[in-house]
Design a protein around this motif. Structure first.
Motif, PDB file in Angstrom:
ATOM      1  N   GLY A   2       2.126   2.724   0.872  1.00  0.00           N
ATOM      2  CA  GLY A   2       3.007   3.351  -0.101  1.00  0.00           C
ATOM      3  C   GLY A   2       4.029   4.273   0.525  1.00  0.00           C
ATOM      4  N   THR A   3       3.861   4.575   1.803  1.00  0.00           N
ATOM      5  CA  THR A   3       4.781   5.448   2.529  1.00  0.00           C
ATOM      6  C   THR A   3       4.937   4.935   3.960  1.00  0.00           C
ATOM      7  OG1 THR A   3       3.014   6.882   3.359  1.00  0.00           O
ATOM      8  CG2 THR A   3       3.990   7.466   1.213  1.00  0.00           C
ATOM      9  N   PRO A   4       5.999   5.352   4.663  1.00  0.00           N
ATOM     10  CA  PRO A   4       6.127   4.966   6.069  1.00  0.00           C
ATOM     11  C   PRO A   4       4.932   5.402   6.917  1.00  0.00           C
ATOM     12  CG  PRO A   4       8.230   5.746   5.239  1.00  0.00           C
ATOM     13  CD  PRO A   4       7.226   6.018   4.153  1.00  0.00           C
ATOM     14  N   ALA A   5       4.367   6.572   6.612  1.00  0.00           N
ATOM     15  CA  ALA A   5       3.201   7.033   7.377  1.00  0.00           C
ATOM     16  C   ALA A   5       2.012   6.112   7.151  1.00  0.00           C
ATOM     17  CB  ALA A   5       2.854   8.463   6.977  1.00  0.00           C
ATOM     18  N   ALA A   6       1.806   5.677   5.912  1.00  0.00           N
ATOM     19  CA  ALA A   6       0.706   4.760   5.617  1.00  0.00           C
ATOM     20  C   ALA A   6       0.936   3.405   6.280  1.00  0.00           C
ATOM     21  CB  ALA A   6       0.542   4.591   4.110  1.00  0.00           C
ATOM     22  N   LEU A   7       2.184   2.975   6.332  1.00  0.00           N
ATOM     23  CA  LEU A   7       2.500   1.710   7.013  1.00  0.00           C
ATOM     24  C   LEU A   7       2.107   1.785   8.485  1.00  0.00           C
ATOM     25  CD1 LEU A   7       5.648  -0.469   6.646  1.00  0.00           C
ATOM     26  CD2 LEU A   7       4.905   0.213   8.930  1.00  0.00           C
ATOM     27  N   ARG A   8       2.496   2.868   9.135  1.00  0.00           N
ATOM     28  CA  ARG A   8       2.146   3.000  10.551  1.00  0.00           C
ATOM     29  C   ARG A   8       0.635   3.067  10.735  1.00  0.00           C
ATOM     30  NH1 ARG A   8       6.726   6.401  10.085  1.00  0.00           N
ATOM     31  NH2 ARG A   8       5.415   8.263   9.904  1.00  0.00           N
ATOM     32  N   ALA A   9      -0.051   3.742   9.806  1.00  0.00           N
ATOM     33  CA  ALA A   9      -1.507   3.839   9.882  1.00  0.00           C
ATOM     34  C   ALA A   9      -2.145   2.464   9.731  1.00  0.00           C
ATOM     35  CB  ALA A   9      -2.030   4.793   8.809  1.00  0.00           C
ATOM     36  N   THR A  59      -3.822 -19.240  -0.714  1.00  0.00           N
ATOM     37  CA  THR A  59      -4.318 -18.302  -1.721  1.00  0.00           C
ATOM     38  C   THR A  59      -4.715 -16.983  -1.067  1.00  0.00           C
ATOM     39  OG1 THR A  59      -6.529 -19.309  -1.579  1.00  0.00           O
ATOM     40  CG2 THR A  59      -5.106 -20.009  -3.400  1.00  0.00           C
ATOM     41  N   GLU A  60      -4.430 -15.922  -1.802  1.00  0.00           N
ATOM     42  CA  GLU A  60      -4.735 -14.557  -1.364  1.00  0.00           C
ATOM     43  C   GLU A  60      -5.541 -13.893  -2.473  1.00  0.00           C
ATOM     44  OE1 GLU A  60      -1.447 -12.455   0.475  1.00  0.00           O
ATOM     45  OE2 GLU A  60      -1.830 -10.731  -0.834  1.00  0.00           O
ATOM     46  N   VAL A  61      -6.612 -13.198  -2.117  1.00  0.00           N
ATOM     47  CA  VAL A  61      -7.458 -12.570  -3.136  1.00  0.00           C
ATOM     48  C   VAL A  61      -7.717 -11.109  -2.784  1.00  0.00           C
ATOM     49  CG1 VAL A  61      -8.586 -14.765  -3.655  1.00  0.00           C
ATOM     50  CG2 VAL A  61      -9.660 -13.193  -2.028  1.00  0.00           C
ATOM     51  N   PHE A  62      -7.924 -10.288  -3.803  1.00  0.00           N
ATOM     52  CA  PHE A  62      -8.261  -8.882  -3.603  1.00  0.00           C
ATOM     53  C   PHE A  62      -9.729  -8.742  -3.188  1.00  0.00           C
ATOM     54  CE2 PHE A  62      -4.502  -8.396  -6.230  1.00  0.00           C
ATOM     55  CZ  PHE A  62      -3.900  -7.264  -5.704  1.00  0.00           C
ATOM     56  N   VAL A  63      -9.973  -7.852  -2.222  1.00  0.00           N
ATOM     57  CA  VAL A  63     -11.345  -7.609  -1.785  1.00  0.00           C
ATOM     58  C   VAL A  63     -11.751  -6.141  -1.857  1.00  0.00           C
ATOM     59  CG1 VAL A  63     -11.586  -9.642  -0.315  1.00  0.00           C
ATOM     60  CG2 VAL A  63     -10.588  -7.536   0.639  1.00  0.00           C
ATOM     61  N   PHE A  64     -10.786  -5.231  -2.064  1.00  0.00           N
ATOM     62  CA  PHE A  64     -11.159  -3.811  -2.104  1.00  0.00           C
ATOM     63  C   PHE A  64     -10.123  -3.020  -2.891  1.00  0.00           C
ATOM     64  CE2 PHE A  64     -11.738   0.536  -0.655  1.00  0.00           C
ATOM     65  CZ  PHE A  64     -13.127   0.650  -0.616  1.00  0.00           C
ATOM     66  N   GLY A  65     -10.620  -2.020  -3.621  1.00  0.00           N
ATOM     67  CA  GLY A  65      -9.743  -1.086  -4.321  1.00  0.00           C
ATOM     68  C   GLY A  65      -9.855  -1.213  -5.821  1.00  0.00           C
ATOM     69  N   GLY A  66      -8.780  -0.854  -6.518  1.00  0.00           N
ATOM     70  CA  GLY A  66      -8.777  -0.873  -7.966  1.00  0.00           C
ATOM     71  C   GLY A  66      -9.065  -2.259  -8.514  1.00  0.00           C
ATOM     72  N   ARG A 110      -1.649   1.162  -2.703  1.00  0.00           N
ATOM     73  CA  ARG A 110      -0.383   1.736  -2.239  1.00  0.00           C
ATOM     74  C   ARG A 110      -0.192   3.176  -2.688  1.00  0.00           C
ATOM     75  NH1 ARG A 110       4.487  -1.497  -3.731  1.00  0.00           N
ATOM     76  NH2 ARG A 110       3.280  -2.673  -5.256  1.00  0.00           N
ATOM     77  N   GLN A 111      -1.042   3.644  -3.604  1.00  0.00           N
ATOM     78  CA  GLN A 111      -0.976   5.052  -4.012  1.00  0.00           C
ATOM     79  C   GLN A 111      -1.891   5.935  -3.168  1.00  0.00           C
ATOM     80  OE1 GLN A 111      -1.340   3.093  -8.142  1.00  0.00           O
ATOM     81  NE2 GLN A 111      -1.224   5.277  -8.570  1.00  0.00           N
ATOM     82  N   ARG A 112      -2.577   5.339  -2.229  1.00  0.00           N
ATOM     83  CA  ARG A 112      -3.569   6.071  -1.451  1.00  0.00           C
ATOM     84  C   ARG A 112      -2.975   6.678  -0.184  1.00  0.00           C
ATOM     85  NH1 ARG A 112      -8.925   6.324  -3.579  1.00  0.00           N
ATOM     86  NH2 ARG A 112      -9.191   4.592  -5.038  1.00  0.00           N
ATOM     87  N   SER A 113      -3.743   7.606   0.410  1.00  0.00           N
ATOM     88  CA  SER A 113      -3.294   8.319   1.603  1.00  0.00           C
ATOM     89  C   SER A 113      -3.377   7.436   2.842  1.00  0.00           C
ATOM     90  CB  SER A 113      -4.161   9.561   1.819  1.00  0.00           C
ATOM     91  OG  SER A 113      -5.473   9.167   2.208  1.00  0.00           O
ATOM     92  N   ARG A 114      -2.711   7.893   3.912  1.00  0.00           N
ATOM     93  CA  ARG A 114      -2.789   7.142   5.163  1.00  0.00           C
ATOM     94  C   ARG A 114      -4.199   7.174   5.743  1.00  0.00           C
ATOM     95  NH1 ARG A 114       0.966  11.041   9.024  1.00  0.00           N
ATOM     96  NH2 ARG A 114      -0.191  12.965   8.695  1.00  0.00           N
ATOM     97  N   ALA A 115      -4.963   8.236   5.482  1.00  0.00           N
ATOM     98  CA  ALA A 115      -6.348   8.290   5.964  1.00  0.00           C
ATOM     99  C   ALA A 115      -7.195   7.224   5.276  1.00  0.00           C
ATOM    100  CB  ALA A 115      -6.936   9.678   5.714  1.00  0.00           C
TER     101      ALA A 115
END
Length: 325
Positions: free
Chosen positions: A8-15, A160-167, A274-279
């Motif tokens: 959700g942010t450039p920092a998260a992308l790098r992480a 095909t792509e599937v969700f495995v973690f999160g909301g 994408r709303q989550r922190s880089r950690a």
């Protein structure tokens, strides 16, 4: 299998890249993105820098342009597709039929993925998108069992792509009338499901009460974990019984099902957040990268250690086992 991770942010992308993501998905900071929140997302310059950072590490970057254009404002969405190609994105994730047609006609060299927002859940629908718009991959909605995914993959010639973690969305993806009714904010138009601005918490008779736009969603003991008050996973009262209609208000964690998803023909595993922190992004990506590496090497998938990062500090397999049927 390919590990597709949120930023959700450039920092998260790098992480995400540094933690071992094969692919990162993100969005522009405007209405074209279904996670259009203040403080999130990318300017055009930041996106170009993110593409370069990912590519230097051998990773790919996908841009989600997954909301539905408003009448009279289509140019905003068209520019997003144009700019995605200009910054060097590896693919765009689209849901709207008109936007898919625009991309296929005007940006034919830009790879197209079908967003989960399109809710394509059977071979006929998926192959329509593939034949009409040359869609190369479909993100499957979170209402399918593993057996249903395997049946779909037997009948299509699309990744095909599937969700495995999160909301965990248990509605038709992005088309939730409940959230729109309660808050006036549409998930697939505004990118907002149960917006935080409408959430209020209070204490009543030794209980923590969660409300969304005046509607009481949950009541839990004050020392118990409080789930995020999402309407579809709230408590409902009917016929003298109070309980959850579909799933308890907890997060998806399908790590244990990765071997079965591989057997079902799944190409890519997607992490929500994408709303989550880089950690958060770093920890989840590292865990699932260990899992995908184990699958590739023929080793058992490591036990997930992510319960502390899930909603309510517990998790579910969701529709993959479809316990409400």
């Amino acid at each position: 299998m390919e590990l597709v991770c949120p930023a959700g942010t450039p920092a998260a992308l790098r992480a995400a890249v540094d933690a071992g993501a094969h692919t990162i998905y993100c969005g522009f900071a405007d209405e074209t993105n279904a996670r259009n929140f203040p403080g999130l997302n990318f300017s055009r310059e930041e996106m170009a820098a993110g593409v370069a950072y990912a590519h230097r590490a051998g990773a790919k970057l996908l841009i989600a342009i997954n909301t539905f254009p408003r009448a009279g404002s289509e140019d905003l969405w068209h520019r997003a597709v144009d700019d995605a190609e200009a910054v060097g994105a590896d693919a765009v994730i689209l849901a709207d039929l008109g936007l898919l047609a625009y991309a296929a006609e005007h940006r034919s060299g830009l790879r197209r993925h079908l967003s989960v927002q399109a809710a394509a859940a059977n071979p006929d629908a998926i192959m329509f998108y593939a034949e009409a718009f040359d869609v190369k991959r479909v993100v499957l909605p979170r209402v399918l069992s593993v057996e249903e995914i395997a049946a779909i993959n037997r009948d299509i010639d699309v990744e095909t792509e599937v969700f495995v973690f999160g909301g965990l969305c248990v509605m038709a993806e992005g088309r939730c009338s409940l959230s729109s009714y309660a808050t006036g904010r549409s998930p697939n138009m505004h990118g907002v499901c149960s917006p935080a601005s409408h959430v209020v918490y209070g204490e009543e008779q030794e209980e923590l009460v969660s409300r969304l736009a005046g509607f009481t969603i949950h009541k839990v003991a004050k020392d118990a974990p409080a789930p995020y008050p999402t309407l579809c996973k709230g408590c409902f009262s009917a016929g003298g019984h109070t309980g959850h209609v579909f799933e308890d208000p907890i997060s998806l964690d399908a790590a244990e099902l990765i071997p079965r998803l591989a057997e079902a023909g799944v190409t890519a595993l997607k992490i929500e957040g994408r709303q989550r922190s880089r950690a958060y992004v770093s920890a989840v990506v590292k865990s699932f990268r260990r899992a995908t590496d184990a699958i590739a090497a023929g080793r058992p998938v490591p036990v997930s250690e992510l319960a502390h990062l899930t909603e309510g500090q517990t998790s579910t397999l969701g529709a993959y086992r479809k316990i409400w049927r």
